[in-house]
Write an enzyme that holds these catalytic residues in place. Structure first.
Site, PDB file in Angstrom:
ATOM      1  N   THR A 173       0.864  -1.190   0.000  1.00  0.00           N
ATOM      2  CA  THR A 173       0.000   0.000   0.000  1.00  0.00           C
ATOM      3  C   THR A 173       0.897   1.236   0.000  1.00  0.00           C
ATOM      4  O   THR A 173       1.301   1.705  -1.052  1.00  0.00           O
ATOM      5  CB  THR A 173      -0.977  -0.005   1.192  1.00  0.00           C
ATOM      6  OG1 THR A 173      -0.249  -0.210   2.404  1.00  0.00           O
ATOM      7  CG2 THR A 173      -2.022  -1.102   1.030  1.00  0.00           C
ATOM      8  N   LYS A 200       3.888  -6.902   4.067  1.00  0.00           N
ATOM      9  CA  LYS A 200       3.627  -5.516   3.711  1.00  0.00           C
ATOM     10  C   LYS A 200       3.437  -4.748   4.999  1.00  0.00           C
ATOM     11  O   LYS A 200       2.978  -5.277   6.015  1.00  0.00           O
ATOM     12  CB  LYS A 200       2.412  -5.379   2.797  1.00  0.00           C
ATOM     13  CG  LYS A 200       1.064  -5.718   3.396  1.00  0.00           C
ATOM     14  CD  LYS A 200       0.409  -4.677   4.270  1.00  0.00           C
ATOM     15  CE  LYS A 200       0.344  -3.321   3.613  1.00  0.00           C
ATOM     16  NZ  LYS A 200      -0.218  -2.305   4.580  1.00  0.00           N
ATOM     17  N   THR A 211      -0.100  -2.857  10.893  1.00  0.00           N
ATOM     18  CA  THR A 211      -0.948  -3.053   9.719  1.00  0.00           C
ATOM     19  C   THR A 211      -0.127  -3.953   8.828  1.00  0.00           C
ATOM     20  O   THR A 211       0.443  -3.568   7.829  1.00  0.00           O
ATOM     21  CB  THR A 211      -1.340  -1.760   9.000  1.00  0.00           C
ATOM     22  OG1 THR A 211      -2.208  -2.101   7.932  1.00  0.00           O
ATOM     23  CG2 THR A 211      -0.194  -0.972   8.491  1.00  0.00           C
ATOM     24  N   GLU A 297       6.801   4.638   7.317  1.00  0.00           N
ATOM     25  CA  GLU A 297       6.339   5.825   6.591  1.00  0.00           C
ATOM     26  C   GLU A 297       7.109   7.069   7.037  1.00  0.00           C
ATOM     27  O   GLU A 297       7.052   7.472   8.199  1.00  0.00           O
ATOM     28  CB  GLU A 297       4.837   6.017   6.814  1.00  0.00           C
ATOM     29  CG  GLU A 297       4.011   4.958   6.112  1.00  0.00           C
ATOM     30  CD  GLU A 297       2.535   5.023   6.443  1.00  0.00           C
ATOM     31  OE1 GLU A 297       1.760   4.342   5.746  1.00  0.00           O
ATOM     32  OE2 GLU A 297       2.156   5.740   7.385  1.00  0.00           O
ATOM     33  N   ASN A 432       0.116  10.244   5.634  1.00  0.00           N
ATOM     34  CA  ASN A 432      -1.150   9.823   6.224  1.00  0.00           C
ATOM     35  C   ASN A 432      -2.238  10.879   6.137  1.00  0.00           C
ATOM     36  O   ASN A 432      -3.412  10.587   6.364  1.00  0.00           O
ATOM     37  CB  ASN A 432      -0.923   9.406   7.683  1.00  0.00           C
ATOM     38  CG  ASN A 432      -0.269   8.042   7.768  1.00  0.00           C
ATOM     39  OD1 ASN A 432      -0.919   7.023   7.620  1.00  0.00           O
ATOM     40  ND2 ASN A 432       1.041   8.029   7.976  1.00  0.00           N
ATOM     41  N   SER A 437      -6.593   9.424  -0.880  1.00  0.00           N
ATOM     42  CA  SER A 437      -6.690  10.113  -2.172  1.00  0.00           C
ATOM     43  C   SER A 437      -5.842   9.441  -3.232  1.00  0.00           C
ATOM     44  O   SER A 437      -5.073   8.548  -2.959  1.00  0.00           O
ATOM     45  CB  SER A 437      -6.257  11.566  -2.014  1.00  0.00           C
ATOM     46  OG  SER A 437      -4.950  11.649  -1.511  1.00  0.00           O
TER      47      SER A 437
END
Length: 437
Positions: A173, A200, A211, A297, A432, A437
């Site tokens: 993702t 992932k 996650t 991230e 985040n 979007s």
């Protein structure tokens, strides 16, 4: 920064993605861009066990989040019904988590697995399912169904490097690189076998688990109870020892399948090879889990938090987790600020099982460089006494490294635990802030 450009541009991709590999016997994998992802990237993958000479064993570790996603609930049911035996496929999708979707979500998850089972000629459910993406949206089953049909109709499965790399890409993702690891091992009896795994995860990463979707497969024959114990042991020391942002997903799943394609005696808990395989699986899982943190991230640093000389493993892990989850520690790491008081604070509020594990007059804390520069260890606290003349320049040098270690010595025993974490940057907020979007 949109994900469609992330995989193409990431410098981490070149550093951490393999260029070749050897994979376990008796497995085939395929992937496709079904259209669930808006950017047209791969978003659907299927793994199939093709070895029919041995009834496969399977084990899983799932999220402890109260809002378990439909794929988690269904996979738990399948494993219970099959008693961890005869699991011959895993289907994964990204772009939609199929979480908090009620009965219709369960129906969609069941339909996905049913489509696979029918193609494999299974007389009962033998497929596990994993989904990741946006929570609260229904799967686009028309696209999923069409993608599954195309994979089977075109026989788009293989056991080559590109096939495995593509299925690793299909579960990404916000990841900046696919996380694929494969290794060969030799047992003391001379048997050679292979472990291949993928995961992932880049955000919503917190112990128990993250996650985080992942699976590990091997061509060893392993009895299902032994496999379950191996995976639990390995997960407690790998996927449950990582932290990016302290958030726990609704979809966390680690699956493991042993298909017995290697001809050797079945590994049981009483086998002389059990501990060797367990430890090899653990080391393998740690390597895979660390890739998740390296891809945190917006992260700029990979940090090992090592707590040693604890009275118990559990308390060493609790303290390491407390430090790793601290937002103040993470932001200090990002700012290259040697504010070690934040580390002490996180140690102090850790919810220990045994209060005797922490005695302040025995506590030592250090920053440790990983680039062979000297001095390698910079002591911050020695036997509970702050080092008032800390070399701030050296501290800044260590904190500027992309890899570094925080070392905590409790001085109350001989157990140790490690956590892997990262810093928290402005980029994390950017990623985040527009995830959907």
């Amino acid at each position: 920064m949109k994900f469609s450009s992330v995989l193409k541009q990431s410098a981490k991709y070149a550093a951490h993605v393999p260029k070749s590999g050897v994979f376990p016997q008796g497995f085939q994998v395929g992937s496709i861009a079904s259209g669930v992802k808006k950017n047209g990237n791969l978003d659907l993958g299927i793994l199939v066990n093709t070895n029919k000479s041995y009834e496969s064993s399977a084990a899983s570790v799932f999220t402890t989040n109260k809002f378990k996603a439909a794929p988690v609930i269904l996979s738990q049911r399948v494993l219970e019904e099959k008693n961890g035996k005869g699991i011959n496929a895993i289907v994964v999708n990204s772009g939609c988590a199929n979480s908090v979707t009620g009965e219709v979500g369960l129906k969609d998850a069941f339909e996905m697995t049913k489509l696979i089972d029918e193609r494999l000629g299974a007389t009962s459910s033998s497929t596990l399912i994993m989904s990741t993406g946006v929570i609260g949206q229904r799967l686009q089953m028309d696209k999923i169904s069409k993608g599954i049909s195309q994979l089977f109709n075109n026989n788009s499965f293989g056991n080559d490097f590109n096939s495995w790399l593509n299925i690793a890409k299909s579960i990404c993702t916000t990841d900046t690189f696919p996380k694929l690891v494969t290794s060969n091992f030799t047992l003391k009896n001379g048997t050679q076998y292979t472990l291949t795994g993928m995961a992932k995860g880049a955000g919503m990463i917190c112990p128990n688990m993250a996650t985080l979707l992942g699976f590990i497969v091997t061509d060893l024959p392993i009895e299902n109870q032994a496999l379950s114990k191996m995976l639990k042991f390995a997960t407690d020391r790998s996927f449950n020892c990582i932290s990016v942002d302290g958030d726990m997903s609704t979809n966390d799943t680690i699956n493991m399948i042993a298909n017995g394609a290697v001809k050797t005696d079945e590994i049981t808990e009483d086998s002389p090879e059990f501990l060797q395989v367990r430890d090899q699986v653990t080391q393998f899982a740690q390597k895979l889990a660390q890739l998740v943190v390296r891809d945190g991230e917006g992260a700029t640093k990979f940090v090992t938090v090592k707590v040693q000389n604890s009275s118990t493993f559990a308390d060493a892990k609790i303290i390491a987790e407390s430090i790793s989850n601290s937002m103040l520690v993470k932001t200090a790491l990002y700012g290259k600020d040697a504010n070690w008081g934040r580390i002490l604070c996180a140690i102090g509020y850790a919810k220990l099982e045994n209060l005797d594990s922490l005695q302040t007059d025995k506590l030592n804390v250090s920053f440790v460089a990983t680039d062979n520069s000297e001095p390698r260890e910079l002591k911050l606290l020695v036997n509970g006494v702050p080092q008032l003349n800390i070399d701030e320049e050296r501290a800044s040098q260590i904190l500027a490294l992309p890899d570094l270690e925080v070392l905590v010595d409790l001085g109350t025993g001989n157990e140790e635990a490690q956590f892997w974490t990262c810093d928290l940057s402005h980029e994390y907020v950017t990623i985040n802030g527009d995830y959907r979007s």
